[in-house]
Design a protein around this motif. Structure first.
Motif, PDB file in Angstrom:
ATOM      1  N   PRO A  90      36.929  23.059 -36.311  1.00  0.00           N
ATOM      2  CA  PRO A  90      36.099  21.855 -36.656  1.00  0.00           C
ATOM      3  C   PRO A  90      35.152  22.267 -37.604  1.00  0.00           C
ATOM      4  O   PRO A  90      34.627  23.197 -37.783  1.00  0.00           O
ATOM      5  CB  PRO A  90      35.180  22.010 -35.259  1.00  0.00           C
ATOM      6  CG  PRO A  90      35.365  23.131 -34.492  1.00  0.00           C
ATOM      7  CD  PRO A  90      36.709  23.615 -34.785  1.00  0.00           C
ATOM      8  N   SER A  91      34.855  20.930 -38.465  1.00  0.00           N
ATOM      9  CA  SER A  91      34.003  20.999 -39.520  1.00  0.00           C
ATOM     10  C   SER A  91      33.116  19.823 -39.417  1.00  0.00           C
ATOM     11  O   SER A  91      33.595  18.870 -39.018  1.00  0.00           O
ATOM     12  CB  SER A  91      34.835  20.951 -40.855  1.00  0.00           C
ATOM     13  OG  SER A  91      35.870  21.858 -40.717  1.00  0.00           O
ATOM     14  N   THR A  92      32.094  19.728 -39.963  1.00  0.00           N
ATOM     15  CA  THR A  92      31.031  18.519 -40.132  1.00  0.00           C
ATOM     16  C   THR A  92      31.614  17.709 -41.171  1.00  0.00           C
ATOM     17  O   THR A  92      31.901  18.476 -42.065  1.00  0.00           O
ATOM     18  CB  THR A  92      29.635  18.898 -39.782  1.00  0.00           C
ATOM     19  OG1 THR A  92      29.379  19.593 -41.105  1.00  0.00           O
ATOM     20  CG2 THR A  92      29.393  19.526 -38.641  1.00  0.00           C
ATOM     21  N   GLU A  95      29.740  19.491 -44.180  1.00  0.00           N
ATOM     22  CA  GLU A  95      30.445  20.459 -44.694  1.00  0.00           C
ATOM     23  C   GLU A  95      31.588  20.236 -45.565  1.00  0.00           C
ATOM     24  O   GLU A  95      31.909  21.070 -46.770  1.00  0.00           O
ATOM     25  CB  GLU A  95      30.922  21.211 -43.334  1.00  0.00           C
ATOM     26  CG  GLU A  95      29.852  22.204 -42.854  1.00  0.00           C
ATOM     27  CD  GLU A  95      30.345  22.953 -41.726  1.00  0.00           C
ATOM     28  OE1 GLU A  95      30.092  24.180 -41.368  1.00  0.00           O
ATOM     29  OE2 GLU A  95      31.212  22.582 -41.114  1.00  0.00           O
ATOM     30  N   VAL A  96      32.464  19.242 -45.220  1.00  0.00           N
ATOM     31  CA  VAL A  96      33.659  18.747 -46.038  1.00  0.00           C
ATOM     32  C   VAL A  96      33.087  18.198 -47.207  1.00  0.00           C
ATOM     33  O   VAL A  96      33.695  18.639 -48.300  1.00  0.00           O
ATOM     34  CB  VAL A  96      34.458  17.720 -45.225  1.00  0.00           C
ATOM     35  CG1 VAL A  96      35.626  17.312 -46.089  1.00  0.00           C
ATOM     36  CG2 VAL A  96      34.942  18.359 -43.905  1.00  0.00           C
ATOM     37  N   SER A  99      31.792  20.851 -49.565  1.00  0.00           N
ATOM     38  CA  SER A  99      33.040  21.835 -50.276  1.00  0.00           C
ATOM     39  C   SER A  99      33.458  21.066 -51.619  1.00  0.00           C
ATOM     40  O   SER A  99      34.176  21.757 -52.501  1.00  0.00           O
ATOM     41  CB  SER A  99      34.214  21.927 -49.082  1.00  0.00           C
ATOM     42  OG  SER A  99      34.990  20.553 -49.334  1.00  0.00           O
ATOM     43  N   LYS A 133      26.201  15.230 -39.638  1.00  0.00           N
ATOM     44  CA  LYS A 133      26.464  16.119 -38.562  1.00  0.00           C
ATOM     45  C   LYS A 133      27.446  15.918 -37.602  1.00  0.00           C
ATOM     46  O   LYS A 133      27.714  17.149 -36.687  1.00  0.00           O
ATOM     47  CB  LYS A 133      25.006  16.267 -37.873  1.00  0.00           C
ATOM     48  CG  LYS A 133      23.996  17.070 -38.658  1.00  0.00           C
ATOM     49  CD  LYS A 133      22.557  17.112 -37.912  1.00  0.00           C
ATOM     50  CE  LYS A 133      21.504  17.944 -38.943  1.00  0.00           C
ATOM     51  NZ  LYS A 133      20.410  17.736 -38.069  1.00  0.00           N
ATOM     52  N   ARG A 135      31.372  15.589 -36.288  1.00  0.00           N
ATOM     53  CA  ARG A 135      32.729  16.510 -36.420  1.00  0.00           C
ATOM     54  C   ARG A 135      33.609  15.341 -37.001  1.00  0.00           C
ATOM     55  O   ARG A 135      33.591  14.238 -36.681  1.00  0.00           O
ATOM     56  CB  ARG A 135      33.619  16.938 -35.088  1.00  0.00           C
ATOM     57  CG  ARG A 135      33.104  18.169 -34.575  1.00  0.00           C
ATOM     58  CD  ARG A 135      34.364  18.375 -33.581  1.00  0.00           C
ATOM     59  NE  ARG A 135      34.096  19.320 -32.532  1.00  0.00           N
ATOM     60  CZ  ARG A 135      34.957  20.150 -31.982  1.00  0.00           C
ATOM     61  NH1 ARG A 135      36.186  19.840 -32.067  1.00  0.00           N
ATOM     62  NH2 ARG A 135      34.491  20.960 -31.062  1.00  0.00           N
ATOM     63  N   ARG A 151      33.665  13.786 -50.635  1.00  0.00           N
ATOM     64  CA  ARG A 151      33.717  15.305 -51.149  1.00  0.00           C
ATOM     65  C   ARG A 151      33.814  15.254 -52.688  1.00  0.00           C
ATOM     66  O   ARG A 151      33.709  15.873 -53.474  1.00  0.00           O
ATOM     67  CB  ARG A 151      35.174  15.770 -50.548  1.00  0.00           C
ATOM     68  CG  ARG A 151      35.189  16.983 -50.856  1.00  0.00           C
ATOM     69  CD  ARG A 151      36.642  17.800 -50.281  1.00  0.00           C
ATOM     70  NE  ARG A 151      37.714  17.109 -50.517  1.00  0.00           N
ATOM     71  CZ  ARG A 151      38.859  17.256 -49.831  1.00  0.00           C
ATOM     72  NH1 ARG A 151      39.038  18.311 -49.265  1.00  0.00           N
ATOM     73  NH2 ARG A 151      39.976  16.677 -49.982  1.00  0.00           N
TER      74      ARG A 151
END
Lengths: 258, 269
Positions: A90-92, A95-96, A99, A133, A135, A151
């Motif tokens: 899982p990534s929030t 986070e994606v 990146s 925040k 998923r 992103r």
């Protein structure tokens, strides 16, 4: 300033030539749509522009530098064609999106204030600031596509290359996308966009490159809205049409869909 | 705490803490790119390396490290070429590794498949002081790789093509993950054994992701679960006189079940 300058570009995949001597250039600040039917070579063209598939022949310059010597990759943002955001862990959302900042960040340094500001802006641009925040996997398909665009925006690129960002995306997400790309464009950024349907993006396009059979069929102003079948989002070539380079302008709606 | 009076147990415990933290740390990246079984594949190749060590009369750990690094890089290069899918590449290594191991141990003087058993399932008394130094050094190296390259590894494991366009050294990072996984496997084989080492790279990750929303929390949680499982498994192995690899993995699976139940309860409510 020229962002992409491709001359006589040939691409072969698995021994078969997909692109035949394609010549396309994109200037700084331009908003270019790459249109065409399935299998026309439009995705291969943009993948070649960002260096994901090698040229078998021809010459490609990015920001005036031959691709072999080009190292300033953070100036480019790329949004691949994806149905869903994947991965086994899982990534929030944040986070994606963060990146996308990796190309500009330094090893062993935490992300700085400028990095976080860029990530915040990117999330706001695609209307997902409140979902940071969550998923990624819990978002709808259209929202996930917006995460991938955020992103790319987080890297603060000068040119954004998007492969079918509107495919399978709900109307709300398409409008948000049009807003974000229009914003980037007004700030002087360039956009190269592969699309099947333009939808709300139609009004933003400066130039349309129409692909067919691995060649550029036409390259010019986008088709003028004139009647039902002349709408920009209706431009598509038919398989039975011969792929002849330099055929009549896309401005003539009868070229397509007859 | 009577087990602490034995020097071999003290060494094994330190090793368990290090391995318990390092294996899930790199394992999280393998799970992210859906190569959860890569550790297992490398474990099988390492078996050939161990047997080669016996055959040549050198330290089996050394040959295991060399052979498993070569194997891991081979997996990565085969995958990159795209001609063979990842799972077929893994299958080739599984069978090649185990056949090579049994073949070479048979050829070595006085060796038999039984010699390999302590490497397959781990053994408490096998951790010598010099091993501990090696395990400590390599575990720190694995954790260091995750700390230094973590951000880039996340980007590459999440989306290789986008990472390539943003100018990251994708091939280097891919090989870095493969080599780090290979080092982890050989480091952990003395404690949990080759057959179960992959479990310590995957099961704690599976447990942690039941309860976390983010990659970072999954990674940290997996390391905590890994340490708890390997230390607990070691103590279990000491008292019940079973192979530590088995008790560690059973404990980790138990933690996974608890986490999965917890996650279910949370969604029901």
């Amino acid at each position: 300033m020229t962002v992409f300058d491709l001359r006589g570009g040939c691409v072969a995949l698995g021994g078969r030539e997909i692109l035949h001597e394609v010549t396309v250039s994109v200037d700084s600040g331009e908003f270019v749509a790459v249109l065409g039917a399935n299998g026309s070579g439009k995705t291969t063209l943009v993948r070649a522009l960002v260096g994901l598939v090698p040229l078998a022949a021809g010459r490609l310059e990015i920001f005036g530098t031959p691709i072999a010597h080009f190292h300033d990759w953070p100036r480019l943002g790329y949004v691949p064609q994806r149905l869903a955001v994947g991965g086994g862990v899982p990534s929030t959302v944040r986070e994606v999106v963060a990146s996308g900042r990796t190309g500009r960040a330094r090893r062993l340094r935490r992300l700085g204030r400028a990095d976080h500001a860029a990530i915040d802006h990117a999330l706001e641009d695609v209307g997902l600031a409140h979902r940071g925040k969550d998923r990624v996997a819990t978002l709808s398909g259209g929202q996930q596509q917006r995460v991938l665009i955020a992103r790319a925006l987080a890297g603060e690129p000068e040119v954004l290359v998007l492969d079918e960002p509107t495919a399978g995306v709900d109307a709300d997400s398409q409008d948000t996308l049009a807003g974000a790309l229009g914003h980037l464009s007004r700030l002087g950024g360039s956009v190269v966009l592969v699309a099947h349907e333009l939808g709300p993006l139609a009004g933003l396009i400066d130039r349309a490159v129409v692909m067919g059979g691995g060649r550029v069929l036409s390259d010019g102003p986008p088709p003028a809205p004139e009647g039902h079948h002349a709408r920009a989002d209706h431009v598509h070539t038919h398989a039975h049409e011969p792929a002849v380079p330099g055929r009549p302008s896309v401005l003539d709606p009868r070229t397509f869909d007859r | 705490m009577s087990f602490l009076q034995f020097a071999f147990m003290q060494r094994a415990l330190v090793a368990a803490v290090l391995v318990g933290a390092a294996a899930p740390a790199i394992g999280t990246f393998l799970v992210q790119r859906r190569l959860a079984l890569m550790g297992d594949g490398i474990g099988h190749i390492a078996l050939t390396g161990v047997a080669l060590g016996f055959l040549l009369g050198t330290a089996p750990v050394l040959t295991a490290i060399v052979i498993s690094i070569l194997g891991a890089v081979a997996i990565e290069l085969i995958r990159e070429r795209g001609r063979t899918t990842g799972d077929v590449a893994l299958a080739l290594l599984f069978y090649g590794g185990i056949a090579g191991g049994v073949l070479l141990i048979g050829l070595s003087p006085g060796g038999s498949s039984a010699t390999l058993v302590s490497y397959l399932f781990g053994s408490l008394s096998s951790v010598r002081p010099i091993d501990l130094v090696v395990i400590a050094g390599l575990s720190v190296a694995v954790l260091g790789v995750v700390a230094v390259f973590g951000r880039e590894l996340f980007a590459v494991c999440f989306d290789e093509e986008v990472a390539r366009v943003s100018g990251l050294p994708v091939r280097f990072l891919n090989i870095l993950v493969a080599v780090t996984a290979a080092v982890t496997v050989t480091v952990a084989m003395r404690v949990v054994g080759l057959l179960l080492v992959s479990a310590l790279m995957v099961v704690p990750v599976a447990a942690a992701q039941q309860l976390s929303a983010s990659f970072r929390a999954t990674l940290t949680g997996a390391c905590v679960v890994g340490v708890v499982a390997s230390v607990g498994g070691l103590i279990m192995a000491f008292y019940a006189d079973v192979a530590p690899g088995a008790s560690t993995v059973v404990l980790a699976l138990g933690l996974f079940l608890v986490a999965a139940l917890g996650s279910q309860l949370r969604t029901v409510r």
